[in-house]
Every structure is written in C-alpha cells, then in structure tokens.
Design a protein around this motif. Structure first.
Motif, PDB file in Angstrom:
ATOM      1  N   ALA A  52     -31.006 -35.029  74.519  1.00 52.19           N
ATOM      2  CA  ALA A  52     -29.541 -35.168  74.429  1.00 52.19           C
ATOM      3  C   ALA A  52     -29.132 -35.481  72.992  1.00 52.19           C
ATOM      4  O   ALA A  52     -29.896 -36.053  72.223  1.00 52.19           O
ATOM      5  N   ASP A  53     -27.912 -35.108  72.653  1.00 52.89           N
ATOM      6  CA  ASP A  53     -27.370 -35.422  71.334  1.00 52.89           C
ATOM      7  C   ASP A  53     -26.914 -36.881  71.312  1.00 52.89           C
ATOM      8  O   ASP A  53     -26.326 -37.376  72.270  1.00 52.89           O
ATOM      9  N   MET A  94     -43.798 -47.518  66.379  1.00 55.29           N
ATOM     10  CA  MET A  94     -43.283 -46.407  65.575  1.00 55.29           C
ATOM     11  C   MET A  94     -42.777 -45.258  66.440  1.00 55.29           C
ATOM     12  O   MET A  94     -42.512 -44.180  65.946  1.00 55.29           O
ATOM     13  N   ASP A  95     -42.640 -45.482  67.739  1.00 53.30           N
ATOM     14  CA  ASP A  95     -42.115 -44.422  68.605  1.00 53.30           C
ATOM     15  C   ASP A  95     -40.626 -44.221  68.325  1.00 53.30           C
ATOM     16  O   ASP A  95     -39.898 -45.164  68.066  1.00 53.30           O
ATOM     17  N   LEU A  96     -40.207 -42.992  68.352  1.00 51.49           N
ATOM     18  CA  LEU A  96     -38.808 -42.654  68.072  1.00 51.49           C
ATOM     19  C   LEU A  96     -37.981 -42.773  69.337  1.00 51.49           C
ATOM     20  O   LEU A  96     -38.333 -42.235  70.381  1.00 51.49           O
ATOM     21  N   ASP A 124     -33.471 -36.754  63.912  1.00 54.66           N
ATOM     22  CA  ASP A 124     -33.898 -36.053  62.704  1.00 54.66           C
ATOM     23  C   ASP A 124     -34.479 -36.987  61.641  1.00 54.66           C
ATOM     24  O   ASP A 124     -34.896 -36.536  60.572  1.00 54.66           O
ATOM     25  N   GLY A 125     -34.496 -38.288  61.913  1.00 56.77           N
ATOM     26  CA  GLY A 125     -35.075 -39.255  60.959  1.00 56.77           C
ATOM     27  C   GLY A 125     -34.097 -39.746  59.922  1.00 56.77           C
ATOM     28  O   GLY A 125     -34.437 -40.622  59.136  1.00 56.77           O
TER      29      GLY A 125
END
Length: 131
Positions: A52-53, A94-96, A124-125
């Motif tokens: 999702a955005d 460190m999981d996004l 996108d970091g």
C-alpha cells in the motif's frame, strides 16, 4: 491477672492492627495529574501493508502531534519506537515498516524527556524527518 491464652490472642490482634496500619500508610494514591500528564495521547500509526502507498501527509501530521510530548504521554508499538533518549541510542531492528515512527527524545531541562524528532520510514528509503 490475664491468662496466658488471652495475652497471646490480644498480642495477635495488636500485631494484625499494627500491620494493617503499616499497609494503609504504604498504600499509594494517584495525585491529581499535572497539565503535562493531561496531554492527549497520539495513537501510533497502524501497521502498513508493504504493497500500500503511505499517506505521507497523514504520517507527517501524526508525527508533528508527538513533538514536545513527554515520553510518558505515548506508548511504543510495532509502529512507534524510541530509538534515542538523550545520549543513549537503542539497538533497533533493520526491517522496513513503511509508516513506522522512530522517536528521538531529549531532556527539556527539567529532567523530563520530550519528543524532539520523529523519523518516519518509507518504502523507497527517503525517510520523512519531522522536528
């Protein structure tokens, strides 16, 4: 003269009363909350689906609402974690998790740690920084 059995019962009653008095003196009551404690808690963002955005405007608004709040005014969750308190940095995974708030706290000069920075993770970091 009082019989030995009566003295023992009287002593036991006195001991129970003394213990009850000590326990009553140790009981804590909550004082009236200070104005800082009355701050509205800002709910953590809900977990975000990686597909999702991320609603960046809503994420920024939610993070801005945290700025200046004392540490006690919010709860940590999978989507909100404290990563720094003063000079102490905490180990984090460190999981996004897009939308997760990484909260930094600083002493406001009175010994209370308040939120001074929130970094919001993005897919996108390019993390969103609110300070």
């Amino acid at each position: 003269m009082i019989a030995h059995g009566s003295r023992s019962a009287t002593g036991q009653i006195a001991l129970v009363l003394a213990l009850a008095a000590v326990l009553a003196a140790c009981a804590t009551t909550s004082p009236d909350p200070s104005p800082d404690e009355l701050a509205t808690e800002v709910p953590a963002p809900p977990p975000n689906d990686l597909e999702a955005d991320l609603d960046e405007d809503a994420a920024r608004d939610n993070a801005r609402a945290l700025l200046g709040l004392p540490e006690e005014s919010f709860e940590e969750s999978p989507m909100r974690r404290i990563v720094r308190r003063g000079d102490e940095h905490f180990a984090v995974t460190m999981d996004l998790r897009p939308g997760r708030q990484n909260v930094e706290l600083d002493d406001d000069g009175s010994g209370t740690y308040v939120v001074t920075k929130v970094v919001i993770e993005t897919m996108d970091g390019d993390n969103i920084v609110v300070e």
